[in-house]
Design a protein around this motif. Structure first.
Motif, PDB file in Angstrom:
ATOM      1  N   GLU A 162       0.805  -1.211   0.000  1.00  0.00           N
ATOM      2  CA  GLU A 162       0.000   0.000   0.000  1.00  0.00           C
ATOM      3  C   GLU A 162       0.846   1.271   0.000  1.00  0.00           C
ATOM      4  OE1 GLU A 162      -3.274  -0.062   2.696  1.00  0.00           O
ATOM      5  OE2 GLU A 162      -4.162  -1.842   1.729  1.00  0.00           O
ATOM      6  N   TYR A 163       2.189   1.097   0.171  1.00  0.00           N
ATOM      7  CA  TYR A 163       3.077   2.250   0.027  1.00  0.00           C
ATOM      8  C   TYR A 163       3.464   2.473  -1.441  1.00  0.00           C
ATOM      9  CZ  TYR A 163       3.434   2.134   5.086  1.00  0.00           C
ATOM     10  OH  TYR A 163       3.126   2.154   6.424  1.00  0.00           O
ATOM     11  N   ASP A 164       3.005   1.554  -2.290  1.00  0.00           N
ATOM     12  CA  ASP A 164       3.221   1.672  -3.738  1.00  0.00           C
ATOM     13  C   ASP A 164       1.832   1.696  -4.382  1.00  0.00           C
ATOM     14  OD1 ASP A 164       3.801   1.467  -6.400  1.00  0.00           O
ATOM     15  OD2 ASP A 164       5.007  -0.368  -6.257  1.00  0.00           O
ATOM     16  N   PRO A 165       1.172   2.862  -4.425  1.00  0.00           N
ATOM     17  CA  PRO A 165      -0.225   2.936  -4.887  1.00  0.00           C
ATOM     18  C   PRO A 165      -0.496   2.278  -6.245  1.00  0.00           C
ATOM     19  CG  PRO A 165       0.398   4.995  -3.867  1.00  0.00           C
ATOM     20  CD  PRO A 165       1.655   4.183  -3.970  1.00  0.00           C
ATOM     21  N   PRO A 166       0.340   2.488  -7.271  1.00  0.00           N
ATOM     22  CA  PRO A 166       0.041   1.823  -8.557  1.00  0.00           C
ATOM     23  C   PRO A 166       0.019   0.303  -8.444  1.00  0.00           C
ATOM     24  CG  PRO A 166       1.635   3.597  -8.865  1.00  0.00           C
ATOM     25  CD  PRO A 166       1.495   3.403  -7.394  1.00  0.00           C
ATOM     26  N   LYS A 172     -11.168  -1.218  -3.238  1.00  0.00           N
ATOM     27  CA  LYS A 172      -9.824  -0.950  -2.723  1.00  0.00           C
ATOM     28  C   LYS A 172      -8.900  -0.506  -3.845  1.00  0.00           C
ATOM     29  CE  LYS A 172      -9.894  -4.097   1.248  1.00  0.00           C
ATOM     30  NZ  LYS A 172      -9.330  -5.346   1.828  1.00  0.00           N
ATOM     31  N   SER A 173      -9.042  -1.144  -5.001  1.00  0.00           N
ATOM     32  CA  SER A 173      -8.222  -0.756  -6.159  1.00  0.00           C
ATOM     33  C   SER A 173      -8.484   0.698  -6.533  1.00  0.00           C
ATOM     34  CB  SER A 173      -8.529  -1.679  -7.342  1.00  0.00           C
ATOM     35  OG  SER A 173      -7.797  -1.282  -8.485  1.00  0.00           O
ATOM     36  N   LEU A 174      -9.753   1.075  -6.530  1.00  0.00           N
ATOM     37  CA  LEU A 174     -10.111   2.451  -6.901  1.00  0.00           C
ATOM     38  C   LEU A 174      -9.657   3.461  -5.850  1.00  0.00           C
ATOM     39  CD1 LEU A 174     -13.665   1.791  -8.347  1.00  0.00           C
ATOM     40  CD2 LEU A 174     -11.642   2.513  -9.621  1.00  0.00           C
ATOM     41  N   LYS A 175      -9.479   3.008  -4.622  1.00  0.00           N
ATOM     42  CA  LYS A 175      -8.953   3.895  -3.578  1.00  0.00           C
ATOM     43  C   LYS A 175      -7.533   4.352  -3.942  1.00  0.00           C
ATOM     44  CE  LYS A 175      -7.383   3.675   1.238  1.00  0.00           C
ATOM     45  NZ  LYS A 175      -7.224   2.783   2.411  1.00  0.00           N
ATOM     46  N   PHE A 176      -6.757   3.449  -4.545  1.00  0.00           N
ATOM     47  CA  PHE A 176      -5.377   3.774  -4.909  1.00  0.00           C
ATOM     48  C   PHE A 176      -5.252   4.346  -6.317  1.00  0.00           C
ATOM     49  CE2 PHE A 176      -4.904   0.657  -1.510  1.00  0.00           C
ATOM     50  CZ  PHE A 176      -4.021   1.327  -0.679  1.00  0.00           C
ATOM     51  N   ASN A 177      -6.242   4.047  -7.153  1.00  0.00           N
ATOM     52  CA  ASN A 177      -6.234   4.611  -8.507  1.00  0.00           C
ATOM     53  C   ASN A 177      -7.675   4.933  -8.897  1.00  0.00           C
ATOM     54  OD1 ASN A 177      -5.815   5.411 -11.108  1.00  0.00           O
ATOM     55  ND2 ASN A 177      -5.100   3.433 -11.868  1.00  0.00           N
ATOM     56  N   PRO A 178      -8.178   6.095  -8.473  1.00  0.00           N
ATOM     57  CA  PRO A 178      -9.599   6.429  -8.686  1.00  0.00           C
ATOM     58  C   PRO A 178      -9.988   6.623 -10.141  1.00  0.00           C
ATOM     59  CG  PRO A 178      -8.552   7.884  -7.057  1.00  0.00           C
ATOM     60  CD  PRO A 178      -7.465   7.153  -7.741  1.00  0.00           C
ATOM     61  N   SER A 179      -9.011   6.700 -11.034  1.00  0.00           N
ATOM     62  CA  SER A 179      -9.341   6.985 -12.435  1.00  0.00           C
ATOM     63  C   SER A 179      -9.269   5.761 -13.339  1.00  0.00           C
ATOM     64  CB  SER A 179      -8.395   8.073 -12.976  1.00  0.00           C
ATOM     65  OG  SER A 179      -7.049   7.633 -12.905  1.00  0.00           O
ATOM     66  N   ASP A 180      -9.182   4.565 -12.754  1.00  0.00           N
ATOM     67  CA  ASP A 180      -9.085   3.343 -13.566  1.00  0.00           C
ATOM     68  C   ASP A 180     -10.484   2.952 -14.057  1.00  0.00           C
ATOM     69  OD1 ASP A 180      -8.771   0.770 -14.608  1.00  0.00           O
ATOM     70  OD2 ASP A 180      -7.121   0.317 -13.247  1.00  0.00           O
ATOM     71  N   THR A 181     -10.800   3.316 -15.288  1.00  0.00           N
ATOM     72  CA  THR A 181     -12.145   3.060 -15.822  1.00  0.00           C
ATOM     73  C   THR A 181     -12.411   1.567 -16.029  1.00  0.00           C
ATOM     74  OG1 THR A 181     -11.307   3.462 -18.068  1.00  0.00           O
ATOM     75  CG2 THR A 181     -12.318   5.318 -16.922  1.00  0.00           C
ATOM     76  N   ALA A 182     -11.345   0.775 -16.285  1.00  0.00           N
ATOM     77  CA  ALA A 182     -11.551  -0.668 -16.454  1.00  0.00           C
ATOM     78  C   ALA A 182     -12.040  -1.296 -15.153  1.00  0.00           C
ATOM     79  CB  ALA A 182     -10.255  -1.332 -16.914  1.00  0.00           C
ATOM     80  N   VAL A 183     -11.438  -0.890 -14.032  1.00  0.00           N
ATOM     81  CA  VAL A 183     -11.877  -1.414 -12.728  1.00  0.00           C
ATOM     82  C   VAL A 183     -13.295  -0.921 -12.411  1.00  0.00           C
ATOM     83  CG1 VAL A 183     -11.424  -1.399 -10.241  1.00  0.00           C
ATOM     84  CG2 VAL A 183      -9.533  -1.656 -11.860  1.00  0.00           C
TER      85      VAL A 183
END
Length: 625
Positions: free
Chosen positions: A220-224, A252-263
């Motif tokens: 979680e220290y590496d958001p991507p 949880k994935s979107l918490k670290f990358n809120p702009s991932d449209t595939a997720v």
């Protein structure tokens, strides 16, 4: 008289839109795509540079290479090598030059450099040769080079990982896992190796190990990386059918990358499968806001809002799709269907006409012809409806829906004989659908030709044994024809099983047994009907009348009170309940109470002549006392 009950098969037309399935990959397909892209991206491996050197020109060349300034980096190397005799520095500089040539697409020059260095073979050198062979598609040579590197250094991680990538690409998953595990044992801290291990475990059907490996890869220290791993876990859980846990991991994935449209899209699929269309629409709208020209997302929003019943919003998305030229005619067909559902028939006609005028003669066109006939019928334009229905038969060939619609339309506008012929043809083409037979039977019922209607319903029962609608209709018609044994037999069959007509069947059995003097059975059926639907006032009224006619006035009064509690204050049933309560009080010689109930009966229905007559009688008796 027997209750007519409910007929769930009375829908008229087979209005047919294009099949709606939420667009997109299944979770398992998403996983397969993830694995393929993951392995493919590193299939050729990455070249390695030599060991660090304190020489200034070497470090400067590395910096320029990192910036993508290949020509500048090579010039620095050439200049620096001319001024040094240090063998280690020269070796590392040449190794770096080979890496730069390879990165620049000049594999011939890169091989020439590496060939010169073979006099002093190192693990780095063999690894870089393997990378070049991989880029050329020479898999056997690449494997040999990577293995040569490992012979020189058994813990050389880059070659261990590259061999894992190659074997994974070749679908030799066991070998791939072996090399990835050796890389872990060699001390690599690269979380991508754990991700590869997890994906390969999944491919081998070892799902618990796959999930454990991916969980170990979460940092979680590496958001991507955290976003990516949580997305993979979401897809794995979705493929396993654990949709709630899958949704948690996608979130949880979107918490670290809120702009991932595939997720976002995958999360919306989870919500759709759970029937949470509003949440799915919210997630898809968020994805579309980040990628406003994504037509697949827009189409999915159109479908989700359609399933959620928000036809107006669905129309806005399909209009946008049609305007973008995406699946133009399919979008027009959906717009026509949506306007039809909203009762906006002229708008629906406009879109169907647009599709038909294009004359593409594909499935969309044929559906449009079939559905336009229904629109004309609903508009009351009989001649156009009939002509278009006949055209639909010509366009659709032996399509049972075309014959069915033509039959219904023809019957609506007066030619019953032809309609019955068309409906029979529809059934011949699809003997698994009872709808055509129902339309024929219902027509005969409307015409009061009970013998013909009875025969058609019996045909349905022969073909579809437990069709409770047909069984119930046979009972009702038999009762109407005074064939009480047949009516009772069919009502008993319907009442013996859980179905939508059970309550009405129990009610009618109570009436039949009551009429025949079978008190025990009548009471049993009336009571069962009340248990089936305790809030139906008619059942309590019937029980009250059962006790009243047998002189059990206290029990009768209890049931009438329940009927009054569950029924409305006005109307014929309310008036009948108050009349019965008045009669019961009169039998109990409480004339004041009886008078009060008769007045309420008349308040509920002023035309209740019996209540008016009985009111006069109790007033006369009261005056005589």
């Amino acid at each position: 008289m027997a209750s007519t009950g409910k007929n769930g098969n009375s829908a008229a037309f087979a209005q047919r839109a294009l099949p709606l399935a939420i667009a997109g990959l299944t979770a398992l397909a998403v996983l397969a795509a993830v694995l393929y892209l993951l392995l493919r991206s590193d299939y050729a491996g990455r070249p390695v540079q030599g060991t660090s050197s304190q020489n200034g020109f070497y470090e400067k060349a590395k910096q320029e290479y990192a910036k993508g300034n290949y020509s500048r980096a090579l010039a620095i190397i050439r200049s620096g090598m001319a001024g040094t005799t240090d063998a280690a520095v020269r070796y590392n500089a040449e190794l770096l030059a080979g890496v730069i040539y390879g990165a620049n697409g000049n594999t011939t020059q890169a091989f020439a450099v590496y060939d010169r260095l073979l006099k002093r073979p190192t693990a780095e050198l063999y690894h870089n040769r393997g990378v070049l062979f991989s880029k050329r598609g020479a898999v056997a040579e690449a494997i040999a080079s990577y293995e040569a590197a490992i012979k020189l250094n058994k813990r050389f991680v880059p070659s261990l990982v590259s061999l894992g990538d190659i074997y994974a690409r070749m679908r030799s998953y066991r070998l791939a896992l072996e090399y990835y595990k050796r890389a872990l044992a060699a001390g690599t801290k690269d979380k991508h190796v754990l991700v590869r291990i997890g994906m390969l475990y999944y491919e081998n059907g070892e799902h618990e190990q796959a999930i454990a490996a991916l969980r170990s890869a979460v940092d979680e220290y590496d958001p991507p990386m955290a976003a990516r791993v949580y997305a993979y876990l979401g897809s794995m859980y979705a493929a396993e059918g654990s949709v709630a846990i899958a949704a948690e991991h996608y979130l949880k994935s979107l918490k670290f990358n809120p702009s991932d449209t595939a997720v976002m899209y995958n999360l919306s699929v989870i919500y759709i499968n759970q029937g949470k269309y509003d949440r799915a629409a919210e997630v898809l709208a968020g994805a579309l806001a980040r990628d406003p020209k994504n037509r697949a997302l827009m189409r999915s929003l159109g479908e989700v809002t359609f399933h959620a019943g928000d036809y107006t919003k669905s129309i806005s998305y399909y209009k946008a799709l049609a305007g973008m030229g995406y699946e133009r005619y399919e979008s027009m067909a959906m717009l026509a269907d949506l306007h039809y559902r909203l009762g906006e028939l002229i708008e629906s006609e406009k879109y169907y006409r647009y599709i038909i005028d294009a004359a593409r003669h594909d499935a969309v066109y044929k559906n449009a012809v079939l559905n336009l006939a229904n629109v004309y019928a609903d508009l009351g334009r009989g001649a156009e409806a009939t002509a278009t229905a006949e055209r639909a038969i010509a366009e659709n060939g032996d399509d049972p829906a075309a014959y069915y619609n033509a039959g219904v339309i023809t019957m609506t506008f007066g030619d019953a004989r032809k309609a019955i012929m068309l409906l029979n043809r529809s059934f011949e083409l699809d003997t698994n659908s009872a709808k055509p037979l129902y339309r024929i039977a219902e027509y005969y019922e409307r015409m009061r030709r009970d013998d013909y209607a009875l025969a058609r319903y019996q045909d349905i029962i022969k073909r579809f044994r437990d069709d409770y609608t047909a069984l119930f209709r046979v009972a009702v018609i038999a009762y109407r024809m005074n064939n009480i044994p047949m009516a009772r037999r069919h009502f008993e069959y319907v009442a013996s099983r859980k179905n939508e007509f059970r309550e009405d069947a129990l009610l009618n059995l109570g009436i039949i047994c009551d009429t025949q003097g079978d008190d025990d059975k009548a009471l049993e059926y009336y009571t069962e009907a009340a248990v089936e639907n305790p809030k139906q006032p008619l059942h309590h009224y019937n029980l009250g009348m059962f006790f009243y006619t047998r002189g059990q006035y206290t029990s009768a009064m209890e049931k009438f009170k329940l009927a009054r509690a569950y029924g409305g204050p006005t109307g014929k049933l309310a008036s009948a309940v108050y009349l019965a309560m008045g009669n019961t009080q009169a039998k109990l010689k409480d004339y004041a109470a009886a008078e009060s109930f008769y007045l309420r009966s008349l308040d509920a229905d002023r035309r209740n002549g019996e209540a008016s007559f009985n009111l006069k009688q109790v007033r006369m008796r009261s005056s005589m006392r």
